[in-house]
Design a protein around this motif. Structure first.
Motif, short mmCIF file in Angstrom:
data_model
loop_
_atom_site.label_atom_id
_atom_site.label_comp_id
_atom_site.label_asym_id
_atom_site.label_seq_id
_atom_site.Cartn_x
_atom_site.Cartn_y
_atom_site.Cartn_z
N THR A 186 40.86 -10.09 -14.81
CA THR A 186 40.56 -9.29 -13.99
C THR A 186 38.92 -9.71 -13.73
O THR A 186 38.50 -9.74 -12.61
N LEU A 187 37.85 -10.23 -14.92
CA LEU A 187 37.00 -10.64 -15.11
C LEU A 187 36.45 -11.40 -13.60
O LEU A 187 35.31 -11.31 -13.58
N VAL A 188 37.38 -12.66 -14.21
CA VAL A 188 37.42 -14.28 -13.25
C VAL A 188 36.97 -13.35 -11.41
O VAL A 188 36.39 -13.62 -10.48
N ALA A 189 38.07 -12.95 -11.06
CA ALA A 189 38.80 -12.41 -9.93
C ALA A 189 37.74 -11.23 -9.47
O ALA A 189 36.88 -11.15 -7.91
N ALA A 190 36.61 -10.64 -10.08
CA ALA A 190 35.71 -9.26 -9.88
C ALA A 190 34.26 -9.74 -10.04
O ALA A 190 33.58 -9.69 -8.96
N LEU A 191 34.18 -11.22 -10.37
CA LEU A 191 32.48 -11.89 -10.17
C LEU A 191 32.89 -12.55 -7.98
O LEU A 191 33.77 -12.96 -7.69
N PRO A 192 32.10 -11.99 -7.84
CA PRO A 192 31.91 -12.53 -5.81
C PRO A 192 32.20 -14.29 -5.84
O PRO A 192 31.55 -15.12 -6.91
N PRO A 193 32.66 -14.48 -5.21
CA PRO A 193 32.99 -15.97 -4.97
C PRO A 193 32.05 -16.34 -3.76
O PRO A 193 31.15 -16.29 -3.11
N VAL A 194 31.71 -17.72 -4.43
CA VAL A 194 30.91 -18.44 -3.76
C VAL A 194 31.38 -19.17 -2.15
O VAL A 194 30.70 -19.14 -1.15
N ARG A 195 32.64 -19.49 -2.39
CA ARG A 195 33.19 -20.13 -1.93
C ARG A 195 33.73 -19.66 -0.25
O ARG A 195 34.75 -18.49 -0.82
N ARG A 196 34.10 -19.34 0.67
CA ARG A 196 34.78 -18.09 1.42
C ARG A 196 36.44 -18.86 1.80
O ARG A 196 36.99 -17.50 1.42
N THR A 197 36.54 -19.51 1.19
CA THR A 197 38.68 -20.09 0.91
C THR A 197 38.21 -20.51 0.09
O THR A 197 37.97 -21.62 -0.91
N HIS A 198 39.30 -19.37 -1.29
CA HIS A 198 39.62 -19.71 -2.49
C HIS A 198 40.74 -18.75 -2.82
O HIS A 198 40.74 -18.22 -2.09
N ARG A 199 41.97 -18.98 -3.80
CA ARG A 199 43.06 -18.63 -4.47
C ARG A 199 42.36 -18.44 -5.84
O ARG A 199 42.14 -18.89 -6.34
N ASP A 200 43.24 -16.99 -5.44
CA ASP A 200 43.00 -16.13 -6.79
C ASP A 200 44.83 -16.13 -7.59
O ASP A 200 45.41 -15.13 -8.34
N GLU A 201 44.99 -18.00 -7.87
CA GLU A 201 46.14 -17.80 -8.62
C GLU A 201 46.07 -19.76 -8.74
O GLU A 201 45.06 -19.99 -8.47
N GLY A 202 46.56 -19.88 -9.72
CA GLY A 202 46.95 -20.81 -10.65
C GLY A 202 46.09 -21.20 -12.31
O GLY A 202 45.75 -20.05 -12.14
N PRO A 203 45.84 -22.37 -12.09
CA PRO A 203 44.66 -21.87 -14.17
C PRO A 203 43.57 -21.32 -13.30
O PRO A 203 42.76 -21.27 -12.42
N LEU A 204 42.88 -20.66 -15.12
CA LEU A 204 42.17 -19.83 -14.64
C LEU A 204 40.61 -20.83 -14.07
O LEU A 204 39.80 -20.98 -13.24
N ALA A 205 40.33 -21.79 -14.51
CA ALA A 205 39.75 -23.02 -14.31
C ALA A 205 39.75 -22.94 -12.93
O ALA A 205 38.21 -23.57 -12.04
N ARG A 207 40.39 -21.00 -10.23
CA ARG A 207 39.75 -19.37 -9.64
C ARG A 207 38.39 -19.07 -9.90
O ARG A 207 37.80 -19.05 -9.27
N LEU A 208 37.98 -19.79 -11.09
CA LEU A 208 36.55 -19.92 -11.90
C LEU A 208 35.85 -20.55 -11.08
O LEU A 208 34.16 -20.18 -10.66
N TRP A 209 36.11 -21.84 -10.87
CA TRP A 209 35.53 -23.10 -9.95
C TRP A 209 35.06 -21.59 -8.68
O TRP A 209 33.67 -22.32 -8.70
N ALA A 210 35.62 -21.12 -8.00
CA ALA A 210 35.24 -20.91 -6.41
C ALA A 210 33.98 -19.84 -7.02
O ALA A 210 32.94 -19.75 -6.20
N ARG A 211 34.06 -19.62 -8.16
CA ARG A 211 32.51 -18.29 -8.40
C ARG A 211 31.22 -19.14 -8.81
O ARG A 211 30.47 -18.14 -9.20
N LEU A 212 31.76 -19.94 -8.72
CA LEU A 212 30.59 -20.99 -9.62
C LEU A 212 29.79 -22.18 -8.66
O LEU A 212 29.19 -22.11 -8.80
N SER A 213 31.02 -22.38 -7.48
CA SER A 213 29.96 -23.35 -6.58
C SER A 213 31.06 -23.87 -5.45
O SER A 213 32.19 -22.76 -5.06
#
Length: 418
Positions: A186-205, A207-213
């Protein structure tokens, strides 16, 4: 009434579960938690209706608990807390007795979190957040100003998610584990994504990548991120972890305990250190050499971030593991060279090894991430460790983390101020 009085020739005195709980100042469920952790042994008497406990063992455990709650450690007066989670020893560290760097090299962040919480590995496990919790957390985070930092967002997300969980006050082990598996994604999903196309599934890393780069993720970079999360899961009683244990000692629920940790993490001497190292690396890359950048830092009276660690006289094992992986990423070469230049330049004055903050900075700089990305990685990773410590503290006597103040002010009585 005691279950059984001592018989001639058998001087041991047995206590019932109720008496044991009263003597220790805990609930009966906690007494059995002591048994499961090997801190007490029980015996069921023939024909008896419950377990009994050796009075001497119970009294000794009560004495140990009192010593801990008074902050006496026998080593210079520092607070000492018994834990089965992390051991730091001789420039290495271990999660439940297993080398942490080896765990991070072979297992995902989620698998390491499960090991930390339960002592069991669950290969392939991923954490999933319910849509309702994510929706509440996102609305709360989206209401923050644009300049809000990652720790601000994560703390608000944790509080918002708590309001959506009617079972948050259930502090049983199963309930807290359920909370943990929901809260982290939930914490990861609540962060605003940097990339427009991203998936909130699969390993946590992933999902987190799309919030960082904003860059597409390659497998080598995702491996570094997942390994960093695993390496940073826990680090014994860091300041934020102690805050979590204090909150758990007062029986704050898991969301509130994690919020306590996030509040401490925001300090410049804790979670924000990687951001300082990130900006230092950018300056070195801009200047082309570390010498003038290091000189400016020292002239301003600032210590060089990313170097040395009070718990590791030698090399930080977390940094060593991350640097080895970063060597395999061609795009990380300039930042790696800048990091080596910083270490070599400062070594002329004070020979210090690079720590995990500098390794994180190399990763965030070479991945096109903002300077706050390392703080985000640190906070998300450490949430699993905070949950492990909260679980451990829920099994201890309530409010034991309550030191006494040593008053040094003027002695009363004094007249009322005019």
């Amino acid at each position: 009434m005691r279950d059984q009085e001592p018989a001639p020739g058998h001087p041991e005195r047995r206590l019932s579960t109720k008496e044991t709980a009263e003597l220790l100042g805990v609930k009966p469920d906690t007494v059995y938690a002591y048994v499961s952790r090997g801190q007490l042994s029980s015996r069921r008497e023939p024909g008896g209706r419950g377990s009994t406990f050796d009075a001497k063992d119970v009294e000794e455990l009560a004495r140990r608990n009192r010593r801990e709650s008074s902050g006496s450690s026998g080593s210079g007066g520092e607070l000492s807390v018994r834990t089965r989670i992390t051991l730091i020893e001789k420039d290495r560290y271990y999660f439940r007795g297993v080398d942490a760097t080896e765990l991070a090299a072979r297992h995902s962040y989620e698998e390491i979190a499960e090991w930390l919480w339960t002592g069991e590995l669950r290969p392939g496990i991923t954490f999933t957040a319910p849509k309702a919790a994510v929706a509440v957390a996102r609305r709360a985070v989206d209401a923050l100003p644009e300049h809000a930092g990652p720790t601000d967002r994560l703390r608000v997300a944790a509080i918002a998610a708590a309001t959506a969980d009617p079972l948050r006050f259930d502090l049983s082990e199963d309930a807290v584990l359920g909370t943990a598996r929901i809260l982290i994604p939930t914490l990861v999903a609540a962060l605003p994504p940097v990339r427009r196309t991203h998936r909130d599934e699969g390993p946590l890393a992933h999902r987190l990548w799309a919030r960082l780069s904003g860059r597409p993720a390659d497998e080598a970079s995702l491996r570094v991120l997942d390994t960093a999360l695993g390496l940073l899961v826990d680090h014994d009683l860091a300041a934020s972890t102690l805050a979590v244990r204090v909150a758990a000692s007062a029986r704050a629920h898991a969301y509130a305990a994690v919020s306590s940790g996030l509040g401490v993490l925001e300090g410049p001497l804790h979670g924000a250190a990687s951001g300082l190292a990130h900006r230092l690396l950018l300056d070195v890359l801009d200047q082309g050499t570390a010498a003038p950048v290091v000189a400016d830092e020292l002239r301003s009276g600032r210590r060089i971030p990313g170097l040395g660690h009070r718990l590791y006289p030698g090399e930080d094992p977390r940094a060593r593991a991350l640097f080895a992986l970063l060597e395999e990423i061609p795009g990380a070469a300039p930042a790696l060279a800048a990091a080596r230049d910083i270490v070599a330049t400062t070594a002329r004055h004070t020979p210090l090894h690079a720590n995990v903050d500098l390794a994180l900075a190399v990763f965030t700089v070479s991945s096109g991430m903002p300077s706050t990305a390392g703080e985000t990685v640190f906070a998300v990773a450490r949430t699993a460790g905070w949950i492990a410590h909260a679980l451990e503290e829920y099994g201890e006597r309530p409010l034991r983390m309550r030191p006494s103040g040593h008053y040094v002010g003027p002695r009363p009585p004094r007249p009322l101020p005019e």
